[in-house]
Design an enzyme around this catalytic site. Structure first.
Site, PDB file in Angstrom:
ATOM      1  N   ARG A  87       0.842  -1.206   0.000  1.00  0.00           N
ATOM      2  CA  ARG A  87       0.000   0.000   0.000  1.00  0.00           C
ATOM      3  C   ARG A  87       0.876   1.255   0.000  1.00  0.00           C
ATOM      4  O   ARG A  87       1.634   1.484   0.942  1.00  0.00           O
ATOM      5  CB  ARG A  87      -0.936   0.003   1.203  1.00  0.00           C
ATOM      6  CG  ARG A  87      -2.287   0.658   0.867  1.00  0.00           C
ATOM      7  CD  ARG A  87      -3.120   0.875   2.113  1.00  0.00           C
ATOM      8  NE  ARG A  87      -2.436   1.805   2.984  1.00  0.00           N
ATOM      9  CZ  ARG A  87      -2.399   1.720   4.312  1.00  0.00           C
ATOM     10  NH1 ARG A  87      -3.024   0.766   4.937  1.00  0.00           N
ATOM     11  NH2 ARG A  87      -1.753   2.612   5.017  1.00  0.00           N
ATOM     12  N   HIS A 103      -4.422   4.421   4.099  1.00  0.00           N
ATOM     13  CA  HIS A 103      -5.595   3.550   4.003  1.00  0.00           C
ATOM     14  C   HIS A 103      -6.788   4.333   3.441  1.00  0.00           C
ATOM     15  O   HIS A 103      -7.535   3.860   2.603  1.00  0.00           O
ATOM     16  CB  HIS A 103      -5.922   3.002   5.396  1.00  0.00           C
ATOM     17  CG  HIS A 103      -7.257   2.332   5.481  1.00  0.00           C
ATOM     18  ND1 HIS A 103      -7.481   1.083   4.973  1.00  0.00           N
ATOM     19  CD2 HIS A 103      -8.433   2.752   6.011  1.00  0.00           C
ATOM     20  CE1 HIS A 103      -8.751   0.749   5.190  1.00  0.00           C
ATOM     21  NE2 HIS A 103      -9.340   1.750   5.810  1.00  0.00           N
ATOM     22  N   TYR A 151       3.257   3.856  11.246  1.00  0.00           N
ATOM     23  CA  TYR A 151       3.388   2.397  11.197  1.00  0.00           C
ATOM     24  C   TYR A 151       4.002   1.850   9.919  1.00  0.00           C
ATOM     25  O   TYR A 151       4.492   0.730   9.897  1.00  0.00           O
ATOM     26  CB  TYR A 151       2.023   1.719  11.443  1.00  0.00           C
ATOM     27  CG  TYR A 151       0.943   2.015  10.415  1.00  0.00           C
ATOM     28  CD1 TYR A 151       0.860   1.289   9.235  1.00  0.00           C
ATOM     29  CD2 TYR A 151       0.002   3.024  10.633  1.00  0.00           C
ATOM     30  CE1 TYR A 151      -0.125   1.551   8.296  1.00  0.00           C
ATOM     31  CE2 TYR A 151      -0.986   3.289   9.697  1.00  0.00           C
ATOM     32  CZ  TYR A 151      -1.056   2.556   8.533  1.00  0.00           C
ATOM     33  OH  TYR A 151      -2.044   2.819   7.610  1.00  0.00           O
TER      34      TYR A 151
HETATM   35  C1  LIG Z   1     -16.482  -6.310   9.725  1.00  0.00           C
HETATM   36  C2  LIG Z   1     -15.601  -5.115   9.799  1.00  0.00           C
HETATM   37  N1  LIG Z   1     -14.681  -5.004  10.781  1.00  0.00           N
HETATM   38  C3  LIG Z   1     -13.872  -3.924  10.848  1.00  0.00           C
HETATM   39  C4  LIG Z   1     -13.978  -2.911   9.929  1.00  0.00           C
HETATM   40  C5  LIG Z   1     -13.075  -1.688  10.019  1.00  0.00           C
HETATM   41  N2  LIG Z   1     -12.116  -1.705   8.899  1.00  0.00           N
HETATM   42  C6  LIG Z   1     -12.279  -0.908   7.828  1.00  0.00           C
HETATM   43  S1  LIG Z   1     -11.074  -1.130   6.683  1.00  0.00           S
HETATM   44  C7  LIG Z   1     -10.307  -2.321   7.626  1.00  0.00           C
HETATM   45  C8  LIG Z   1      -9.054  -2.975   7.130  1.00  0.00           C
HETATM   46  C9  LIG Z   1      -9.263  -3.941   6.024  1.00  0.00           C
HETATM   47  O1  LIG Z   1      -8.033  -4.323   5.476  1.00  0.00           O
HETATM   48  P1  LIG Z   1      -7.930  -5.224   4.194  1.00  0.00           P
HETATM   49  O2  LIG Z   1      -8.931  -6.318   4.242  1.00  0.00           O
HETATM   50  O3  LIG Z   1      -6.515  -5.615   4.036  1.00  0.00           O
HETATM   51  O4  LIG Z   1      -8.370  -4.268   2.992  1.00  0.00           O
HETATM   52  P2  LIG Z   1      -7.665  -2.917   2.462  1.00  0.00           P
HETATM   53  O5  LIG Z   1      -8.323  -1.796   3.197  1.00  0.00           O
HETATM   54  O6  LIG Z   1      -6.209  -3.003   2.740  1.00  0.00           O
HETATM   55  O7  LIG Z   1      -7.967  -2.880   0.993  1.00  0.00           O
HETATM   56  C10 LIG Z   1     -10.994  -2.505   8.819  1.00  0.00           C
HETATM   57  C11 LIG Z   1     -10.578  -3.443   9.867  1.00  0.00           C
HETATM   58  C12 LIG Z   1     -14.971  -3.040   8.919  1.00  0.00           C
HETATM   59  N3  LIG Z   1     -15.128  -2.128   7.957  1.00  0.00           N
HETATM   60  N4  LIG Z   1     -15.748  -4.155   8.864  1.00  0.00           N
END
Ligand SMILES: Cc1ncc(C[n+]2csc(CCOP(=O)(O)OP(=O)(O)O)c2C)c(N)n1
Ligand SMILES: [Mg+2]
Length: 354
Positions: free
Chosen positions: A255, A259, A268
């Site tokens: 990335r 985010h 981090y």
């Molecule tokens: C069920 C749920 N738990 C927690 C969150 C909070 N949250 C939003 S983005 C994220 C990280 C997700 O990371 P990843 O699956 O690697 O996808 P990326 O954002 O890196 O594309 C989290 C934990 C959420 N949206 N849904």
């Protein structure tokens, strides 16, 4: 044909580096298709960069940046037919643009305006899923249902590395494997789930290794190589259409942006690694490949960028021209038979908002 470079954990690649690593080719992709892929990459890149600016200007809300994820999105969508369905996460919010959705619709979504809702049947694009991984079972169920109905349709679900730790991912993947659903589970492994590194998501050497437990092939591909992504997805589509079931694709990148607009990764992330990734970002990589192949001139590239900017200018203007939504919308779809106190609440809300 794409090469596998064993030194990089079996990451498939087609695009070389213009130096020691030679360029490959994807069978069946002619000049027009190569240029169409480039157009799609530039459209997504322009959407993303303009959106960060619109956010800073207060014109859209918090926005999930997908800078350098464009190759994964454009490469995989290009391997689908119009009748196939796409189940995006927030990271693929603008993927509908590749299916003819107006930019104003996606921008309205990020403005929290109802003009940002679309009928999934119009584009074969399901609603943007914000809860992590809950759309994996949706996509798999859709794919299985299409097969039961005798429709020749494939469904692709996009999710991140963090999503592979969720129960919904496991349930969807198990179901897909057992039912041989014509589904593609496309994991964008950008190595971070906000501030949680991929090393905290699994003790397995790679996320693609998980596929074996679900009885499906797991493919690892360089997520910054649009041609390798295209080719890997095309193979997964062929398997699905042939009744051979699902495929897990792990597209690996790092990335290179926060985010989302609400995140400060400096506390981090590995800044040096981010810098490396930015220097080798996926649109420039493909642009240089096309130039080496004599397919794209600087003037054509400029014209494509100008067209994409015009799409965005028109998109934000028409999103901002939407009249404000009526507050009753907050209540409209909550109940089939609204309980009486809701009417009082709505009156109260109208009074407060003047
Ligand atoms: C069920 C749920 N738990 C927690 C969150 C909070 N949250 C939003 S983005 C994220 C990280 C997700 O990371 P990843 O699956 O690697 O996808 P990326 O954002 O890196 O594309 C989290 C934990 C959420 N949206 N849904
Ligand atoms: Mg991630």
């Amino acid at each position: 044909m794409s090469r596998v470079l064993p030194a990089e954990g079996g990451l498939r690649r087609v695009i070389g580096d213009g130096d020691a690593l030679p360029d490959g080719e994807v069978e069946g992709l002619g000049r027009d298709q190569l240029l169409a892929l480039y157009r799609n990459l530039v459209l997504l890149r322009t959407y993303d960069e303009r959106s960060v600016i619109y956010h800073r200007q207060g014109r859209i809300g918090t926005y999930a940046i997908f800078w350098n994820h464009e190759a994964m999105q454009a490469g995989s969508v290009s391997a689908l037919e119009e009748r196939d369905w796409i189940f995006p996460s927030y990271r693929e919010s603008a993927i509908g643009l590749l299916r003819g959705m107006p930019a104003s619709t996606v921008l309205s979504w990020w403005r929290g305006h109802p003009a940002g809702w679309w009928n999934p049947q119009d584009y074969g694009v399901a609603s943007i899923c914000v809860p992590i991984a809950t759309h994996v079972p949706h996509a798999v169920g859709f794919a299985w249902g299409a097969r039961l109905k005798g429709e020749d349709r494939v469904a692709i679900a996009y999710f991140g590395d963090g999503a592979t730790s969720e129960g919904a991912f496991h349930e969807g993947a198990t179901f897909a494997g057992v039912m041989k659903a014509p589904a593609i589970l496309f994991c964008n492994n950008n190595q971070w789930a906000i501030s949680t590194p991929v090393s905290a998501q699994t003790a397995a050497p790679t996320l693609a290794d998980k596929a074996i437990g679900y009885g499906m092939p797991g493919v690892r591909v360089d997520g910054g190589d649009v041609l390798a992504v295209y080719e890997a997805t095309r193979e997964a589509v062929e398997r699905a259409r042939a009744g051979e079931g699902p495929t897990l694709i792990e597209a690996v990148s790092y990335r290179a942006a926060p985010h989302a607009t609400a995140d400060d990764p400096s506390i981090y992330i590995d800044e040096e690694r981010v810098q490396e990734e930015r220097e080798n970002e996926c649109v420039g990589r493909y642009e240089r490949y096309l130039e080496r192949a004599g397919v794209l001139s600087a003037a054509e590239a400029e014209e494509i960028r100008i067209d994409a900017l015009a799409v965005m200018r028109e998109g934000i203007a028409s999103a901002e021209a939407e009249p404000p939504a009526d507050v009753s919308l907050v209540f409209d779809h909550a109940y089939a038979n609204p309980p009486p106190p809701l009417a009082t609440d709505l009156d109260e809300l109208r009074r407060i908002l003047g």
